[in-house]
Design a protein around this motif. Structure first.
Motif, PDB file in Angstrom:
ATOM      1  N   ALA A  43      18.147 -24.075 -38.949  1.00  0.00           N
ATOM      2  CA  ALA A  43      17.576 -23.354 -40.093  1.00  0.00           C
ATOM      3  C   ALA A  43      17.144 -21.944 -39.684  1.00  0.00           C
ATOM      4  N   LYS A  44      16.574 -21.822 -38.487  1.00  0.00           N
ATOM      5  CA  LYS A  44      16.143 -20.516 -38.007  1.00  0.00           C
ATOM      6  C   LYS A  44      17.334 -19.581 -37.807  1.00  0.00           C
ATOM      7  N   VAL A  45      18.412 -20.104 -37.209  1.00  0.00           N
ATOM      8  CA  VAL A  45      19.616 -19.295 -36.994  1.00  0.00           C
ATOM      9  C   VAL A  45      20.263 -18.949 -38.330  1.00  0.00           C
ATOM     10  N   ALA A  46      20.319 -19.911 -39.239  1.00  0.00           N
ATOM     11  CA  ALA A  46      20.914 -19.673 -40.560  1.00  0.00           C
ATOM     12  C   ALA A  46      20.122 -18.612 -41.327  1.00  0.00           C
ATOM     13  N   ALA A  47      18.800 -18.588 -41.180  1.00  0.00           N
ATOM     14  CA  ALA A  47      17.980 -17.592 -41.866  1.00  0.00           C
ATOM     15  C   ALA A  47      18.269 -16.189 -41.333  1.00  0.00           C
ATOM     16  N   GLU A  48      18.551 -16.092 -40.016  1.00  0.00           N
ATOM     17  CA  GLU A  48      18.851 -14.790 -39.429  1.00  0.00           C
ATOM     18  C   GLU A  48      20.257 -14.307 -39.769  1.00  0.00           C
ATOM     19  N   HIS A  49      21.150 -15.246 -40.067  1.00  0.00           N
ATOM     20  CA  HIS A  49      22.538 -14.909 -40.391  1.00  0.00           C
ATOM     21  C   HIS A  49      22.893 -15.497 -41.751  1.00  0.00           C
ATOM     22  N   ALA A  50      22.458 -14.809 -42.791  1.00  0.00           N
ATOM     23  CA  ALA A  50      22.648 -15.307 -44.150  1.00  0.00           C
ATOM     24  C   ALA A  50      24.119 -15.324 -44.561  1.00  0.00           C
ATOM     25  N   ASP A  51      24.972 -14.542 -43.890  1.00  0.00           N
ATOM     26  CA  ASP A  51      26.386 -14.486 -44.258  1.00  0.00           C
ATOM     27  C   ASP A  51      27.167 -15.722 -43.791  1.00  0.00           C
ATOM     28  N   ILE A  52      26.574 -16.548 -42.930  1.00  0.00           N
ATOM     29  CA  ILE A  52      27.240 -17.765 -42.447  1.00  0.00           C
ATOM     30  C   ILE A  52      26.601 -18.961 -43.142  1.00  0.00           C
ATOM     31  N   PRO A  53      27.416 -19.871 -43.696  1.00  0.00           N
ATOM     32  CA  PRO A  53      26.867 -21.053 -44.377  1.00  0.00           C
ATOM     33  C   PRO A  53      26.038 -21.917 -43.415  1.00  0.00           C
ATOM     34  N   ALA A  54      24.987 -22.534 -43.942  1.00  0.00           N
ATOM     35  CA  ALA A  54      24.054 -23.318 -43.129  1.00  0.00           C
ATOM     36  C   ALA A  54      24.743 -24.482 -42.424  1.00  0.00           C
ATOM     37  N   ASN A  55      25.704 -25.136 -43.118  1.00  0.00           N
ATOM     38  CA  ASN A  55      26.381 -26.270 -42.485  1.00  0.00           C
ATOM     39  C   ASN A  55      27.245 -25.821 -41.296  1.00  0.00           C
ATOM     40  N   LYS A  56      27.801 -24.630 -41.358  1.00  0.00           N
ATOM     41  CA  LYS A  56      28.586 -24.079 -40.244  1.00  0.00           C
ATOM     42  C   LYS A  56      27.668 -23.752 -39.063  1.00  0.00           C
ATOM     43  N   VAL A  57      26.499 -23.210 -39.376  1.00  0.00           N
ATOM     44  CA  VAL A  57      25.531 -22.891 -38.320  1.00  0.00           C
ATOM     45  C   VAL A  57      25.099 -24.171 -37.612  1.00  0.00           C
ATOM     46  N   THR A  58      24.801 -25.199 -38.382  1.00  0.00           N
ATOM     47  CA  THR A  58      24.392 -26.480 -37.803  1.00  0.00           C
ATOM     48  C   THR A  58      25.495 -27.038 -36.911  1.00  0.00           C
ATOM     49  N   ALA A  59      26.736 -26.983 -37.371  1.00  0.00           N
ATOM     50  CA  ALA A  59      27.857 -27.486 -36.584  1.00  0.00           C
ATOM     51  C   ALA A  59      28.029 -26.677 -35.301  1.00  0.00           C
ATOM     52  N   LEU A  60      27.867 -25.374 -35.395  1.00  0.00           N
ATOM     53  CA  LEU A  60      28.003 -24.510 -34.227  1.00  0.00           C
ATOM     54  C   LEU A  60      26.894 -24.777 -33.196  1.00  0.00           C
ATOM     55  N   VAL A  61      25.654 -24.932 -33.672  1.00  0.00           N
ATOM     56  CA  VAL A  61      24.544 -25.219 -32.764  1.00  0.00           C
ATOM     57  C   VAL A  61      24.758 -26.564 -32.080  1.00  0.00           C
ATOM     58  N   ARG A  62      25.186 -27.559 -32.839  1.00  0.00           N
ATOM     59  CA  ARG A  62      25.457 -28.878 -32.258  1.00  0.00           C
ATOM     60  C   ARG A  62      26.566 -28.803 -31.209  1.00  0.00           C
ATOM     61  N   ALA A  63      27.643 -28.105 -31.525  1.00  0.00           N
ATOM     62  CA  ALA A  63      28.764 -27.984 -30.592  1.00  0.00           C
ATOM     63  C   ALA A  63      28.345 -27.252 -29.313  1.00  0.00           C
ATOM     64  N   THR A  64      27.530 -26.210 -29.477  1.00  0.00           N
ATOM     65  CA  THR A  64      27.053 -25.447 -28.314  1.00  0.00           C
ATOM     66  C   THR A  64      26.191 -26.316 -27.412  1.00  0.00           C
ATOM     67  N   LEU A  65      25.246 -27.020 -27.997  1.00  0.00           N
ATOM     68  CA  LEU A  65      24.362 -27.866 -27.193  1.00  0.00           C
ATOM     69  C   LEU A  65      25.118 -29.040 -26.575  1.00  0.00           C
ATOM     70  N   LYS A  66      26.102 -29.551 -27.282  1.00  0.00           N
ATOM     71  CA  LYS A  66      26.915 -30.640 -26.735  1.00  0.00           C
ATOM     72  C   LYS A  66      27.718 -30.144 -25.524  1.00  0.00           C
ATOM     73  N   ALA A  67      28.284 -28.943 -25.621  1.00  0.00           N
ATOM     74  CA  ALA A  67      29.045 -28.377 -24.504  1.00  0.00           C
ATOM     75  C   ALA A  67      28.120 -28.117 -23.308  1.00  0.00           C
ATOM     76  N   LEU A  68      26.914 -27.641 -23.567  1.00  0.00           N
ATOM     77  CA  LEU A  68      25.951 -27.413 -22.495  1.00  0.00           C
ATOM     78  C   LEU A  68      25.570 -28.735 -21.830  1.00  0.00           C
ATOM     79  N   HIS A  69      25.343 -29.757 -22.625  1.00  0.00           N
ATOM     80  CA  HIS A  69      25.021 -31.082 -22.088  1.00  0.00           C
ATOM     81  C   HIS A  69      26.154 -31.596 -21.217  1.00  0.00           C
ATOM     82  N   GLN A  70      27.371 -31.438 -21.681  1.00  0.00           N
ATOM     83  CA  GLN A  70      28.536 -31.906 -20.926  1.00  0.00           C
ATOM     84  C   GLN A  70      28.659 -31.159 -19.599  1.00  0.00           C
ATOM     85  N   GLU A  71      28.433 -29.861 -19.624  1.00  0.00           N
ATOM     86  CA  GLU A  71      28.503 -29.049 -18.399  1.00  0.00           C
ATOM     87  C   GLU A  71      27.449 -29.498 -17.396  1.00  0.00           C
ATOM     88  N   LEU A  72      26.220 -29.728 -17.879  1.00  0.00           N
ATOM     89  CA  LEU A  72      25.147 -30.164 -16.990  1.00  0.00           C
ATOM     90  C   LEU A  72      25.390 -31.569 -16.454  1.00  0.00           C
TER      91      LEU A  72
END
Length: 134
Positions: A8-37
């Motif tokens: 929600a915080k990221v979506a508020a800063e980037h109003a031009d990107i839909p909230a569901n896309k932001v959520t998916a991107l944040v999840r994918a980023t954190l999942k990739a970081l978890h996998q790397e670690l």
């Protein structure tokens, strides 16, 4: 802060990107970081804007069958503080170097050291020449 709050915080800063896309991107980023670690064998994984992750593996105890792995996050300093902290010592060091370079005592000591080196080299050459004559 949970996943929803972060998205929600990221979506508020980037109003031009839909909230569901932001959520998916944040999840994918954190999942990739978890996998790397999880997959890495290195002790430290650096992620410049965030900091560095230090991985610690503890040996298995008597009751446990497996060792435990912990991840510690060392946050990097915000850019403003880091630049300010680095800038002050750098200016101070530059002033010290300039003062040392201009010092006549320093120049005299340097000339004395060089003369001593030249004397030692001459003595070595003389000893070597004397050795070869014998």
């Amino acid at each position: 802060m949970g996943m929803k709050e972060l998205a929600a915080k990221v979506a508020a800063e980037h109003a031009d990107i839909p909230a569901n896309k932001v959520t998916a991107l944040v999840r994918a980023t954190l999942k990739a970081l978890h996998q790397e670690l999880t997959d890495t064998t290195e002790k430290t994984v650096k992620l410049p804007p965030l900091g560095s992750f230090v991985l610690v593996t503890k040996a298995a105890g008597e009751d446990d069958g497996e060792g435990r792995r912990k991840v510690h996050l060392r946050l990097s300093k915000p850019k403003d503080e880091a630049e300010a902290a680095e800038g002050a010592p750098a200016a101070k060091n530059a002033e010290k170097k300039a003062a040392k370079a201009a010092s006549p005592e320093r120049a005299a000591k340097k000339a004395e050291r060089q003369a001593g080196k030249a004397d030692k080299q001459a003595a070595r050459k003389a000893a070597k020449a004397q050795k070869t004559e014998s």
